[in-house]
Design an enzyme around this catalytic site. Structure first.
Site, PDB file in Angstrom:
ATOM      1  N   GLY A   1       0.951   2.391  10.864  1.00  0.00           N
ATOM      2  CA  GLY A   1       0.473   1.258  10.089  1.00  0.00           C
ATOM      3  C   GLY A   1      -0.224   0.133  10.804  1.00  0.00           C
ATOM      4  O   GLY A   1      -0.684  -0.799  10.135  1.00  0.00           O
TER       5      GLY A   1
ATOM      6  N   CYS B   1      -6.037   0.841   8.407  1.00  0.00           N
ATOM      7  CA  CYS B   1      -4.894   1.570   7.855  1.00  0.00           C
ATOM      8  C   CYS B   1      -4.182   0.693   6.833  1.00  0.00           C
ATOM      9  O   CYS B   1      -3.932  -0.486   7.087  1.00  0.00           O
ATOM     10  CB  CYS B   1      -3.930   1.956   8.972  1.00  0.00           C
ATOM     11  SG  CYS B   1      -2.454   2.838   8.403  1.00  0.00           S
TER      12      CYS B   1
ATOM     13  N   GLY C   1      -3.099   0.035  12.501  1.00  0.00           N
ATOM     14  CA  GLY C   1      -4.549   0.145  12.639  1.00  0.00           C
ATOM     15  C   GLY C   1      -5.319  -0.806  11.734  1.00  0.00           C
ATOM     16  O   GLY C   1      -4.849  -1.177  10.655  1.00  0.00           O
TER      17      GLY C   1
END
Length: 345
Positions: free
Chosen positions: A180, A185, A182
């Site tokens: 999570g 993301c 990124g």
């Protein structure tokens, strides 16, 4: 239901405390590393920064730009078999490129064809799934290790010590850490699942190193300082995506708006990626990524100079003559403010 009350940290929550240093210059810092691995016989040598296997970043062009710096690229998995085989066969330094794959049967079949076509030229493989906690993933890693004992295997993603240990014991040489963090993301907002990245790095590195394994910090870095914090927290490798987006070597479309150039950048679980490679978002799932436009930034070499220069400078601030020493010399301090934003745009 269980609540863990111990604070968990992200890059934005800490700074590295400076220490007395006898280093006269940043030029005296060696940021290369040499690694052996728990399972494979390969020996790694280079600067352990890896371009992400996103299809806009993990390109042949990026790999060619990275090679002179001693950096690596995890190539995206959507290149054709013949193209991949030819590339790996001609590759002089095998550690500069990771072959990327999923765990479906077609992924295994494709890899076998690449190995046959490339005269077994691949040495480094990234087995990449969004959720590294499934039994099917662990079983795949174990079978892959048995089939290809000579390969260096990176597998993930996970964020906890116990799963890091399980993957290493199942055959992974490097565990990819991050769920999570990124820039494109949306897993955390869509599922509520994740783990602050710096704490994940610290905990997973401790688990991996106790077994003779390695970790790769994947995601969450937005500046050279974050890269330094990842290495300071114990990461052996650091993977970058968003920090490399927008360059000539990327595969994103160029868009012009108000006389300015931008490039498309999107997560590999985004609607854009699934429509491109899977015919759309399956009825049983949701998109866990987004598409953004990032300013066009020209050749990646200039950005690499900043990243590597910042990393060398971080080492001088704590008196680390080598990148290997950075972890031992790092003390994190909690911080409420990272930078002075009075003149921020």
């Amino acid at each position: 239901m269980h609540i863990d009350h111990e604070p968990k940290l992200d890059f934005k929550d800490v700074l590295i405390r400076p220490k007395r240093s006898a280093l006269p210059s940043r030029a005296q810092v060696d940021i290369t590393r040499k690694f052996t691995f728990k399972h494979s016989p390969n020996r790694y040598g280079g600067i352990p920064i890896i371009a992400s296997n996103m299809d806009t970043v993990g390109t042949f062009e990026m790999a060619r730009a990275f090679a002179p710096f001693g950096l690596s690229v995890a190539l995206h998995k959507h290149y054709p078999v013949d193209t991949l085989a030819a590339y790996f066969k001609k590759l002089k330094t095998k550690s500069t490129a990771f072959y990327s794959m999923g765990i479906a049967k077609q992924d295994s079949d494709k890899f076998a064809r690449v190995m046959r076509g490339g005269a077994s030229a691949v040495r480094y493989v990234c087995i990449d799934v969004a959720n590294g906690y499934t039994e099917s993933f662990v079983d795949f890693v174990a079978r892959f290790r048995d089939t290809y004992p000579q390969l260096t295997v990176m597998a993930g993603n996970v964020v906890t010590g116990e799963m890091t240990e399980e993957l290493i014991l199942s055959g992974a040489d490097i565990v990819k850490v991050g769920i999570g963090p990124g820039s494109v993301c949306t897993t955390r907002s869509m599922t509520g699942v994740g783990y602050p990245q710096l704490s994940a790095i610290i905990e997973c590195a401790d688990a991996a190193h106790g077994l003779g394994g390695r970790i790769c910090a994947d995601g969450g870095c937005t500046s050279p300082g974050d890269v330094a914090k990842a290495f300071g927290g114990g990461a052996d490798f650091v993977m970058l995506g968003g920090m490399l987006a927008g360059h000539d070597e990327c595969a994103g479309d160029v868009v012009e708006q108000n006389d300015e150039k931008f490039m498309r950048f999107y997560g590999m679980s985004s609607r854009t990626a699934m429509e491109k490679y899977a015919g759309g978002v399956a009825h049983y799932r949701a998109s866990e990524g987004k598409e953004v436009l990032v300013p066009y930034r020209g050749p990646v070499a200039d950005s690499l100079q900043n990243i590597l220069g910042g990393l060398r400078s971080a080492c001088t601030y704590v008196g680390a003559r080598t990148l290997k020493e950075l972890t031992k010399r790092t003390t994190f301090v909690r911080a409420g403010m990272q930078t002075n934003e009075v003149f921020a745009e």
